[in-house]
Design an enzyme around this catalytic site. Structure first.
Site, PDB file in Angstrom:
ATOM      1  N   HIS A 181     -21.949  48.849  30.390  1.00 51.10           N
ATOM      2  CA  HIS A 181     -21.924  48.300  29.033  1.00 51.10           C
ATOM      3  C   HIS A 181     -20.520  48.362  28.453  1.00 51.10           C
ATOM      4  O   HIS A 181     -19.650  49.061  28.967  1.00 51.10           O
ATOM      5  CB  HIS A 181     -22.922  49.011  28.106  1.00 51.10           C
ATOM      6  N   GLU A 203     -23.082  48.064  23.318  1.00 49.40           N
ATOM      7  CA  GLU A 203     -23.312  49.207  22.443  1.00 49.40           C
ATOM      8  C   GLU A 203     -22.438  49.009  21.210  1.00 49.40           C
ATOM      9  O   GLU A 203     -21.291  48.597  21.331  1.00 49.40           O
ATOM     10  CB  GLU A 203     -22.909  50.485  23.191  1.00 49.40           C
ATOM     11  N   HIS A 242     -15.120  51.705  24.273  1.00 48.06           N
ATOM     12  CA  HIS A 242     -15.093  52.061  25.694  1.00 48.06           C
ATOM     13  C   HIS A 242     -15.829  51.032  26.527  1.00 48.06           C
ATOM     14  O   HIS A 242     -16.612  50.240  26.007  1.00 48.06           O
ATOM     15  CB  HIS A 242     -15.675  53.455  25.957  1.00 48.06           C
TER      16      HIS A 242
HETATM   17 CO    CO Z   1     -21.335  53.955  25.777  1.00 45.10          CO
END
Ligand code: CO
Length: 134
Positions: A79, A130, A7
């Protein structure tokens, strides 16, 4: 080492307005808002054919993204999340390469119930990264 883009997270000042842009203007499949108190965010998931966009809004006092929103009042990309098969192996390889893992370096359970770690933006082209074990 990294696999799919899981994502992209975007912090928004107004979750309903952000959801409306993705749902009504861009025609995406958009979830209802979900409070994630453990993460200090309310999130809307935008499901795209090949990945997800997560719209994030601060929830509660001391949310980690409150400062980001203060610095970026219109919102902005927060992110990117890449999938890894083995987060401990990934962490150890990253650390061996001199990359900075944020926090205490131990994976935490992320917004999808899977272990995640965050990596220092200065080591990754100015982008908070991440990694999530899938
Ligand atoms: Co995230």
């Amino acid at each position: 080492m990294i696999g799919k883009l899981n994502h992209v997270a975007i912090v928004v000042p107004d979750l309903a307005a952000g959801a409306a842009v993705y749902r009504d203007t861009l025609g995406a499949d958009v979830s209802e808002p979900m409070d994630l108190p453990d993460h200090g965010v309310t999130t809307v998931f935008v499901n795209l054919p090949n990945t997800k966009i997560e719209l994030l809004h601060p929830l509660g006092e001391g949310s980690t993204i409150a400062k980001f929103l203060a610095n970026n009042p219109s919102g902005g990309m927060h992110h990117v999340c890449y999938e890894v098969e083995d987060i401990i192996a990934a962490r150890d390889k990253l650390k061996a390469d001199g990359m900075r893992v944020l926090g205490d370096g131990e994976p935490k359970i992320g917004a999808h119930g899977k272990p995640v770690l965050f990596l220092h933006p200065k080591d990754f082209c100015g982008t908070l990264v991440e990694i999530e074990e899938v």
